[in-house]
Enzyme design. Structure first.
Site, PDB file in Angstrom:
ATOM      1  N   GLY A  22      53.689 -15.548   7.353  1.00 21.32           N
ATOM      2  CA  GLY A  22      52.322 -15.485   7.875  1.00 21.32           C
ATOM      3  C   GLY A  22      52.023 -14.198   8.608  1.00 21.32           C
ATOM      4  N   ASP A  24      50.685 -10.565   9.180  1.00 20.96           N
ATOM      5  CA  ASP A  24      49.780  -9.591   8.582  1.00 20.96           C
ATOM      6  C   ASP A  24      49.452  -8.559   9.641  1.00 20.96           C
ATOM      7  OD1 ASP A  24      47.365 -10.417  10.077  1.00 20.96           O
ATOM      8  OD2 ASP A  24      47.444 -12.232   8.846  1.00 20.96           O
ATOM      9  N   TYR A  32      52.567 -21.054  13.375  1.00 18.29           N
ATOM     10  CA  TYR A  32      51.611 -21.993  12.768  1.00 18.29           C
ATOM     11  C   TYR A  32      51.603 -23.319  13.526  1.00 18.29           C
ATOM     12  CZ  TYR A  32      50.745 -19.040   8.666  1.00 18.29           C
ATOM     13  OH  TYR A  32      50.354 -18.034   7.812  1.00 18.29           O
ATOM     14  N   LYS A 219      49.149  -8.566   1.787  1.00 18.17           N
ATOM     15  CA  LYS A 219      48.582  -8.130   3.057  1.00 18.17           C
ATOM     16  C   LYS A 219      48.624  -6.607   3.116  1.00 18.17           C
ATOM     17  CE  LYS A 219      48.005 -12.301   4.633  1.00 18.17           C
ATOM     18  NZ  LYS A 219      46.687 -12.823   5.008  1.00 18.17           N
ATOM     19  N   ASP A 247      44.431  -8.085   1.307  1.00 17.69           N
ATOM     20  CA  ASP A 247      43.858  -8.756   2.476  1.00 17.69           C
ATOM     21  C   ASP A 247      44.152  -7.905   3.715  1.00 17.69           C
ATOM     22  OD1 ASP A 247      43.107 -10.433   4.534  1.00 17.69           O
ATOM     23  OD2 ASP A 247      44.333 -12.134   3.887  1.00 17.69           O
ATOM     24  N   ASN A 249      42.883  -8.499   6.807  1.00 18.52           N
ATOM     25  CA  ASN A 249      42.836  -9.273   8.049  1.00 18.52           C
ATOM     26  C   ASN A 249      42.074  -8.587   9.181  1.00 18.52           C
ATOM     27  OD1 ASN A 249      45.534 -10.318   6.607  1.00 18.52           O
ATOM     28  ND2 ASN A 249      44.618 -11.945   7.826  1.00 18.52           N
ATOM     29  N   GLU A 273      40.016  -8.538   0.917  1.00 17.16           N
ATOM     30  CA  GLU A 273      39.697  -9.695   1.764  1.00 17.16           C
ATOM     31  C   GLU A 273      39.659  -9.278   3.227  1.00 17.16           C
ATOM     32  OE1 GLU A 273      42.046 -13.080   0.768  1.00 17.16           O
ATOM     33  OE2 GLU A 273      41.948 -13.938   2.785  1.00 17.16           O
ATOM     34  N   GLU A 302      37.506 -16.792   5.823  1.00 17.93           N
ATOM     35  CA  GLU A 302      38.591 -17.481   6.549  1.00 17.93           C
ATOM     36  C   GLU A 302      38.246 -17.639   8.033  1.00 17.93           C
ATOM     37  OE1 GLU A 302      42.265 -15.450   5.943  1.00 17.93           O
ATOM     38  OE2 GLU A 302      43.068 -15.999   7.889  1.00 17.93           O
ATOM     39  N   ASP A 325      37.024 -22.045   5.186  1.00 18.61           N
ATOM     40  CA  ASP A 325      38.248 -22.563   5.802  1.00 18.61           C
ATOM     41  C   ASP A 325      38.005 -24.026   6.161  1.00 18.61           C
ATOM     42  OD1 ASP A 325      40.894 -21.514   7.542  1.00 18.61           O
ATOM     43  OD2 ASP A 325      39.896 -23.315   8.292  1.00 18.61           O
ATOM     44  N   HIS A 352      40.197 -20.417   1.639  1.00 21.69           N
ATOM     45  CA  HIS A 352      41.376 -19.998   2.376  1.00 21.69           C
ATOM     46  C   HIS A 352      42.286 -21.214   2.554  1.00 21.69           C
ATOM     47  CE1 HIS A 352      43.308 -19.633   6.507  1.00 21.69           C
ATOM     48  NE2 HIS A 352      43.868 -18.670   5.830  1.00 21.69           N
ATOM     49  N   ALA A 353      43.598 -20.978   2.484  1.00 19.28           N
ATOM     50  CA  ALA A 353      44.527 -22.075   2.797  1.00 19.28           C
ATOM     51  C   ALA A 353      45.836 -21.475   3.296  1.00 19.28           C
ATOM     52  CB  ALA A 353      44.741 -22.985   1.598  1.00 19.28           C
ATOM     53  N   GLY A 354      46.831 -22.342   3.420  1.00 17.97           N
ATOM     54  CA  GLY A 354      48.083 -21.928   4.037  1.00 17.97           C
ATOM     55  C   GLY A 354      48.194 -22.613   5.378  1.00 17.97           C
ATOM     56  N   GLU A 383      43.507 -20.487  -2.466  1.00 19.02           N
ATOM     57  CA  GLU A 383      44.772 -19.991  -1.928  1.00 19.02           C
ATOM     58  C   GLU A 383      45.810 -21.121  -1.848  1.00 19.02           C
ATOM     59  OE1 GLU A 383      44.389 -18.056   1.863  1.00 19.02           O
ATOM     60  OE2 GLU A 383      46.243 -16.920   1.551  1.00 19.02           O
TER      61      GLU A 383
END
Lengths: 440, 440
Positions: A22, A24, A32, A219, A247, A249, A273, A302, A325, A352-354, A383
């Protein structure tokens, strides 16, 4: 009659920062986390789970906001909540004292999302069907009554929404059949975290293609030379026929975003993104003007705080891929209006996911979009990140690069009791063990 | 060396809903509140106070976010904090885990505002001057280093900001002199709360004009016939030469806003404030196009979540009066960039105030705008509401419809110990007394 008797809250955190999962350019050390709730009813077999996703610190702040909102549900008739899911949404939205803290954004909005996610989970469990099916089977007028169309009337009225949903009904059965067979296409971000080595990147890219993925996302946004090198590795690994997305971010200023993307355009990029602030509608339009001539689309959402932001991204033609999201928008009540608006503007929704559980929720939402709203899959890809699914009672199923139709009753939002016990912050068994290890 | 030794947090709430003070179409039952903090140092005479303003429920959520951010300050050298106020701002902004909960909006942003307000109060106390003076006396490059210009480079660079501030320096002394004499013009909202009777409205309007005010603002947006009647009463009471403004507190859809304002235009209105969602930049532009031909301007910003929103309002020419909020933007670090951008676009900044302590902070900010940024007063008027000032150690001074230059060291953010003790929620003496009365 089943009554909501209590709300259980759990602060769940996973130490994902240890492996740079995760990671970036903006979020270097994400742990998380989920601000998790369970609506308990007087009927032991009936309950509803929901959560907001966060990346660590501040999860406790979300939980406090959830507590403030969810306490209103205690004592309510579960049937009334489930049969009129627009009512409790409107009641929570109408709390003007809490509204001041947003409005419709930030912690109180995440909290509203979490509570409504739990209400929808409850409603689908009570009906004995997966949430996507509950939503697709609702009469259009009934579904629209549950939606928040506030501030959207310049692009979408309730009447229009009912008409759009009605138009798709004759096609539901064939689409369900097709989704049962093929699923809904997804892409993987797992290879592309900024903290991974070049070797790991190369290996994971090759594995992704072998696993059936037609899209891979990386990323970018920190060092420009690193971006160039990593994209070359990825493109070589996935070959010319797999889509490559990047992406940033939110790392860039508006003019900088255009320059940085133009410098990378020879890698044949499907989208850039989050090039800049998620709030900058006009900035995204400027960036789109700068990168579209190079075949690169703009993806964002997101961190799209609410339906009003998405409305403007569509009105301004500032976005090519709409990345809702599932925990930042205020649950189904606010997400379906965005799906409808995107469909009207002809823009694909690519959620968006994860994180924790986002894939589980998204595996329902993309089905609703395909079956009942947009009606087609072209250009759409959701995603998928293969992390932390083992903690869910009904984890999403991905096969050959596609989300499969969920089959269990509910919104797939329930976490396993063992996972909650292990990873509750700060005193879950695993956290205690880690602290003991650290001090040993 | 003075070190921050602790952070005291107080949940202060006032039962303003009892008298419908602060009542508008959206906020019917505001209990004006402050999520208040005090930075305590090892030097007993040196401290800094700050707060976020809320309207009741959820104040505890803000405090929890403040606690999470402010805990980073404990152990720090006060001199270092005060001499480099950009550093701690950037450190708090760079906490990516907390950032996820916004970013730059909602509860975590209110919390950052509160903490930075306390840092600036501390800095001005340490320097022994009122905050407006500290800011005006800083070298332009030093002040710009404290500012958050992230995501603004398409309208304002650091170099440009330094130049703009430098250009105004030769005029500081004369402006200070003028402000010492005349103050900065303000308007009053006190007559216009929606919950007040027609008689009270009429009386308070007449009192306002007698008190020197040249601007009066009324709440509108609930019943259209009520709006028409109340505006007729107000216009009759204040006469043709006093400006009349209306405030819909986000009640309308975009097309509805245009219709409702057009129906009221014969009352000669200076502005319509918050006609719709505060997030809707494009909607405000559409509304502006619909009401400007009738001589009505668009005012918004009280709920303007961050500098990126204000940037877009200016870029889109969607606003005529820029209503920054001293506790919603992340303190001076984010407010001065908005003042600079507004000045560049030639739009007057007319800060939102009222609530708890907002007038106290605004009485510094308007001086900075006039002395060091915009350089003129024309078209500018700051909100003033005569409520709750008695709880502040250094209350703002308003004379003949103008804010007077603050003279005491600090940011005027300190609340009296007695007020905190009386109104701390839920166990302050006054709250206990009320509960005892209610149960008697």
């Amino acid at each position: 009659m089943s009554v909501i008797t209590s709300v259980n809250l759990v602060d769940v955190r996973f130490p994902t920062s240890e492996n740079l999962d995760g990671s970036d350019a903006m979020n270097k050390d994400a742990d998380y986390s989920a601000a998790y709730l369970r609506l308990v009813t007087s009927d032991e077999s009936l309950y509803g789970c929901g959560f907001a996703f966060t990346i660590g610190r501040g999860n406790e702040v979300c939980l406090m906001a959830i507590k403030a909102l969810a306490s209103r549900l205690v004592g309510r008739d579960a049937a009334e909540l489930c049969e009129h899911p627009g009512r409790i949404y409107r009641e929570l939205a109408a709390d003007s004292q809490m509204r001041w803290l947003g409005p419709d954004k930030g912690v109180v909005h995440l909290a509203r999302a979490a509570v409504l996610n739990a209400v929808w989970d409850l409603a689908a469990r009570r009906a004995g069907v997966p949430l996507w099916q509950l939503l697709c089977d609702m009469e259009p007028a009934e579904l629209v009554d549950a939606l928040d169309l506030t501030y959207l009337s310049d692009v979408l009225t309730a009447e229009e929404a009912v008409g759009m949903l009605q138009d798709q009904r004759p096609h539901h059965a064939e689409r369900v059949k097709q989704l049962s067979r093929d699923g809904f296409p997804c892409y993987t971000t797992s290879p592309g975290w900024l903290g991974y080595s070049d070797e790991k990147l190369d290996r994971l890219c090759r594995e992704a293609v072998a696993g059936g993925y037609r899209h891979v996302k990386l990323k970018v946004g920190a060092d420009a030379a690193d971006d160039e090198r990593r994209l070359a590795i990825a493109r070589a690994a996935i070959g010319p026929d797999t889509h490559l997305m990047i992406d940033a971010n939110q790392m860039w200023e508006v003019p900088e975003a255009i320059e940085r993307v133009q410098a990378l355009r020879h890698h044949d990029l499907l989208w850039i993104e989050e090039p800049t602030s998620p709030d900058d509608v006009l900035g995204h339009r400027t960036i789109a003007d700068g990168v579209r001539p190079h075949g690169v689309g703009v993806a964002t959402g997101e961190h799209g705080m609410n339906r009003v932001l998405f409305k403007q991204l569509l009105q301004a033609d500032a976005v090519d891929f709409v990345q809702i999201d599932s925990c930042r928008l205020a649950s189904v009540n606010e997400i379906i209006p965005v799906l409808l608006a995107a469909s009207k503007f002809g823009k694909p929704v690519c959620p968006h996911a994860g994180g924790v559980g986002l894939c589980e929720l998204v595996s329902h939402l993309v089905m609703v979009d395909h079956i009942a709203v947009s009606g087609h899959v072209e250009g759409r890809v959701a995603e998928y990140v293969d992390h932390l699914h083992e903690h869910f009672a009904d984890p999403c199923v991905v096969r050959d690069g596609a989300y499969m139709l969920p089959t269990a009753p509910g919104y797939s939002a329930e976490m396993k009791p063992q996972s909650l016990a292990s990873w509750e912050w700060p005193d879950g068994a695993e956290w205690k063990r880690r602290r003991a290890g650290a001090s040993a």
